[in-house]
Design a protein around this motif. Structure first.
Motif, PDB file in Angstrom:
ATOM      1  N   ASP A 284      30.513  28.439  35.957  1.00 60.07           N
ATOM      2  CA  ASP A 284      30.373  27.719  37.245  1.00 60.07           C
ATOM      3  C   ASP A 284      30.783  26.983  37.614  1.00 60.07           C
ATOM      4  O   ASP A 284      31.494  26.599  38.307  1.00 60.07           O
ATOM      5  N   LYS A 285      31.311  25.827  36.660  1.00 59.25           N
ATOM      6  CA  LYS A 285      32.034  24.610  36.561  1.00 59.25           C
ATOM      7  C   LYS A 285      33.633  25.296  36.874  1.00 59.25           C
ATOM      8  O   LYS A 285      34.242  24.035  37.823  1.00 59.25           O
ATOM      9  N   LEU A 286      33.829  25.832  36.714  1.00 59.48           N
ATOM     10  CA  LEU A 286      35.226  26.718  36.533  1.00 59.48           C
ATOM     11  C   LEU A 286      35.435  26.706  38.226  1.00 59.48           C
ATOM     12  O   LEU A 286      36.771  26.527  38.677  1.00 59.48           O
ATOM     13  N   LYS A 287      34.463  27.203  38.305  1.00 58.18           N
ATOM     14  CA  LYS A 287      34.745  27.787  39.646  1.00 58.18           C
ATOM     15  C   LYS A 287      34.120  26.627  41.080  1.00 58.18           C
ATOM     16  O   LYS A 287      35.505  26.423  42.408  1.00 58.18           O
ATOM     17  N   ALA A 288      33.799  25.950  40.479  1.00 57.36           N
ATOM     18  CA  ALA A 288      33.069  24.412  41.522  1.00 57.36           C
ATOM     19  C   ALA A 288      34.427  23.887  41.717  1.00 57.36           C
ATOM     20  O   ALA A 288      34.288  23.052  42.525  1.00 57.36           O
ATOM     21  N   ALA A 289      35.176  23.714  40.714  1.00 58.77           N
ATOM     22  CA  ALA A 289      36.311  22.385  40.558  1.00 58.77           C
ATOM     23  C   ALA A 289      37.816  23.136  41.316  1.00 58.77           C
ATOM     24  O   ALA A 289      38.550  22.683  41.898  1.00 58.77           O
ATOM     25  N   PHE A 290      37.216  24.743  41.589  1.00 54.02           N
ATOM     26  CA  PHE A 290      38.252  25.156  42.259  1.00 54.02           C
ATOM     27  C   PHE A 290      37.923  25.604  43.502  1.00 54.02           C
ATOM     28  O   PHE A 290      37.609  27.441  43.763  1.00 54.02           O
ATOM     29  N   PRO A 291      36.692  25.432  44.978  1.00 58.06           N
ATOM     30  CA  PRO A 291      36.491  26.368  45.531  1.00 58.06           C
ATOM     31  C   PRO A 291      37.835  27.063  46.877  1.00 58.06           C
ATOM     32  O   PRO A 291      38.566  26.415  46.928  1.00 58.06           O
ATOM     33  N   ILE A 292      37.094  27.295  48.136  1.00 57.35           N
ATOM     34  CA  ILE A 292      38.199  28.235  49.098  1.00 57.35           C
ATOM     35  C   ILE A 292      38.784  26.358  49.965  1.00 57.35           C
ATOM     36  O   ILE A 292      38.221  26.850  50.416  1.00 57.35           O
ATOM     37  N   PRO A 293      39.802  26.695  49.795  1.00 58.62           N
ATOM     38  CA  PRO A 293      40.940  25.557  50.312  1.00 58.62           C
ATOM     39  C   PRO A 293      40.656  25.382  51.560  1.00 58.62           C
ATOM     40  O   PRO A 293      41.756  26.293  52.044  1.00 58.62           O
ATOM     41  N   TRP A 294      39.802  25.486  52.385  1.00 57.18           N
ATOM     42  CA  TRP A 294      40.006  25.479  53.917  1.00 57.18           C
ATOM     43  C   TRP A 294      40.972  24.815  55.059  1.00 57.18           C
ATOM     44  O   TRP A 294      42.002  25.413  55.964  1.00 57.18           O
ATOM     45  N   GLY A 295      41.198  23.638  54.575  1.00 56.43           N
ATOM     46  CA  GLY A 295      41.794  22.811  54.980  1.00 56.43           C
ATOM     47  C   GLY A 295      43.339  23.443  54.820  1.00 56.43           C
ATOM     48  O   GLY A 295      44.004  23.143  55.580  1.00 56.43           O
ATOM     49  N   PHE A 296      43.490  23.942  53.614  1.00 56.97           N
ATOM     50  CA  PHE A 296      44.750  24.360  53.317  1.00 56.97           C
ATOM     51  C   PHE A 296      45.125  25.130  54.766  1.00 56.97           C
ATOM     52  O   PHE A 296      45.727  25.564  55.080  1.00 56.97           O
ATOM     53  N   LEU A 297      43.881  26.436  54.859  1.00 60.37           N
ATOM     54  CA  LEU A 297      44.366  27.836  55.547  1.00 60.37           C
ATOM     55  C   LEU A 297      44.533  27.123  56.829  1.00 60.37           C
ATOM     56  O   LEU A 297      45.174  27.846  57.820  1.00 60.37           O
ATOM     57  N   CYS A 298      43.450  26.946  57.122  1.00 58.20           N
ATOM     58  CA  CYS A 298      43.821  25.948  58.689  1.00 58.20           C
ATOM     59  C   CYS A 298      44.858  25.491  59.293  1.00 58.20           C
ATOM     60  O   CYS A 298      45.238  25.932  59.899  1.00 58.20           O
ATOM     61  N   GLY A 299      45.503  24.463  58.274  1.00 58.47           N
ATOM     62  CA  GLY A 299      46.548  24.597  58.072  1.00 58.47           C
ATOM     63  C   GLY A 299      47.332  24.948  58.756  1.00 58.47           C
ATOM     64  O   GLY A 299      48.634  24.789  59.383  1.00 58.47           O
ATOM     65  N   TRP A 300      47.740  26.259  57.817  1.00 58.21           N
ATOM     66  CA  TRP A 300      48.709  26.709  57.556  1.00 58.21           C
ATOM     67  C   TRP A 300      48.593  27.631  59.230  1.00 58.21           C
ATOM     68  O   TRP A 300      49.514  27.762  59.937  1.00 58.21           O
ATOM     69  N   TRP A 301      47.776  27.859  59.484  1.00 60.06           N
ATOM     70  CA  TRP A 301      46.760  28.893  60.840  1.00 60.06           C
ATOM     71  C   TRP A 301      47.887  28.247  62.104  1.00 60.06           C
ATOM     72  O   TRP A 301      48.058  28.369  63.183  1.00 60.06           O
ATOM     73  N   LEU A 302      47.095  26.586  62.148  1.00 63.62           N
ATOM     74  CA  LEU A 302      47.346  25.320  63.074  1.00 63.62           C
ATOM     75  C   LEU A 302      49.343  25.848  63.046  1.00 63.62           C
ATOM     76  O   LEU A 302      50.052  25.808  64.324  1.00 63.62           O
TER      77      LEU A 302
END
Length: 483
Positions: free
Chosen positions: A82-100
């Motif tokens: 649970d702590k491992l996954k909480a530390a590395f969530p889906i990087p939505w800002g990174f994805l949206c930046g690439w799509w822009l």
């Protein structure tokens, strides 16, 4: 503008995600191992071991940290899922930046809002989506769970995607601009290819310097020798800047009678390809690695050559640290002073590569020399000596000189250059202020009798070096305006 917005969103999203993984991931490991994240990095390295960072120079035996490592702590520590996954969530800002960024290829170079992509532009957009997906969730899973084979395949796809993006970006722009000379075409290709290569190199450097990067993947434990003053962040910014210039710049020839007048119907910011621009960017942006030589050595506790028992801060003011990492000259104030002087000299080069020294140019050169002496000698020597009062006293002239420099540069192009120079100066000052709080031996060290910053307050993904590089790009661009 869409591409620039995409880069900024991506930069913010990536830095947030990577810093979160570095800090929360390493904290979770230390909690499971019974360690204390508030200890100094050297203390944790001595307790838990570590191979250091691939981003650092070879360290001499005299300054290496003796280690007493518990072998059980290197193999039996498991971070709860649970702590491992909480530390590395889906990087939505990174994805949206690439799509822009990818969507910017749908619009023509003439600045219109009509959707009219070339076939190469469509390919570039598809590649952006592909690279964003490869570098986000699957890569996060490979890094988080230390899946070496998966990481290797994804890294290869990431590399291929970047090179392909550089190629189709070059083809897209050369197709749109039509008939151009070979030199201009070469410049477009250089920017569009060298940008991605620089970004790839920056990622390699960052992974070696960060807390939860290369060492985590290889050994399952954090890097307790993080390197804040690595070139990864600045190269990341510089790489995107080159690629942005490559896909957004409209080549043209300036009229010597009115160099700012162009046959373009949209708002634009000129960037002249002459010796003034080259020297300005070389010695201005070159200040970033030069500052790193000094501050890296101090962060790694390099011996100060001016050390004395009389409390005389400036006993050997012409020297810095002992040269363990980059040599005595590069760790001295002189490269910094030289680069500042040459940056000031660039203002005397005219649009047509002649030399002209008017009152404004002489004032700017004097400003730069004073800035080099203030920051490279007066502030730096007080930092080495741990003299907080002295550092604070000379930091005020540092800010004043930067503001004066920004105003002088901003007076060019009918004061429009101020839109580049003033934000540039602010970002440089903010960058230095930020990185001093994030480094191993900065503000905390001066306030706590020479103690190193606690591990959980040392940030490799600090905004300091990013702001610093961005600021120098902006102020160099302003300085490149000849009149």
């Amino acid at each position: 503008m869409i591409a620039l917005a995409g880069y900024l969103v991506m930069q913010i999203g990536l830095w947030h995600a990577e810093n979160k993984w570095d800090e929360e991931g390493s904290a979770a490991w230390l909690e499971a191992a019974g360690g204390n994240k508030s200890q100094a990095p050297e203390e944790l390295e001595a307790k838990f071991g570590g191979e250091g960072s691939s981003a650092m120079a070879v360290q001499s035996e005299e300054v290496s940290t003796p280690r007493t490592v518990d072998p059980l702590l290197q193999s039996d520590v498991v971070i709860p899922d649970d702590k491992l996954k909480a530390a590395f969530p889906i990087p939505w800002g990174f994805l949206c930046g690439w799509w822009l960024w990818g969507s910017s290829y749908m619009f023509p170079l003439d600045g219109s809002t009509r959707v009219a992509p070339t076939s190469f532009g469509i390919a570039a957009c598809v590649i952006c989506v592909f690279v964003s997906i490869v570098a986000s969730v699957p890569m996060s899973d490979a890094v988080m769970n230390r899946k070496g084979q998966q990481k290797m395949v994804l890294s290869l796809l990431f590399l291929i995607g970047w090179i392909a993006l550089g190629i189709v970006s070059s083809l897209d722009i050369t197709t749109q601009v039509g008939k151009i000379d070979n030199w201009t075409k070469a410049c477009i290709w250089i920017l569009c290819m060298l940008g991605p290569i620089t970004i790839i190199v920056s990622q390699k450097i960052l992974f070696g310097a960060r807390k939860m990067g290369t060492l985590w993947e290889e050994s399952g434990k954090p890097n307790f020798h993080p390197i804040v003053y690595n070139m990864g962040g600045p190269l990341f910014v510089w790489g995107w800047f080159m690629l942005w210039l490559g896909i957004s710049g409209l080549p043209g020839v300036a009229d010597p009678s009115d160099i700012y007048e162009a046959d373009i119907s949209i708002p634009y910011v000129p960037l002249f390809l002459n010796w003034r621009t080259l020297i300005s960017f070389c010695f201005g942006c070159g200040m970033v690695p030069v500052v790193r030589f000094l501050d890296y050595s101090h962060d790694e506790d390099g011996k100060w050559l001016g050390e004395n028992s009389e409390g005389n801060v400036f006993s050997r003011w012409w020297l810095g640290t002992d040269g363990t990492y980059f040599g005595v000259f590069l760790e001295s104030p002189w490269p910094f002073v030289i680069f500042w002087t040459m940056y000031g000299f660039s203002s005397m080069i005219t649009f047509d590569n002649q030399i002209h020294a008017g009152a404004r140019e002489i004032a700017l050169l004097a400003n730069c020399i004073l800035q080099g002496l203030d920051a490279g000698i007066l502030i730096q020597q007080n930092l080495y000596a741990g003299n907080a009062h002295g550092k604070q006293m000379f930091s005020l002239p540092f800010v004043i000189l930067f503001m004066a420099l920004a105003i002088n540069i901003g007076s060019r192009w009918n004061w429009l250059a101020l839109a580049l120079s003033l934000p540039g100066a602010i970002l440089i000052i903010l960058g230095q202020k930020t990185v001093f709080g994030a480094r191993k031996r900065g503000d905390y060290t001066m306030q706590n009798n020479g103690k190193a910053n606690p591990y959980d307050q040392v940030f490799v993904y600090s905004w300091g070096e990013v702001f610093f590089m961005m600021g120098w790009i902006l102020i160099c661009w302003g300085e490149a305006m000849p009149q």
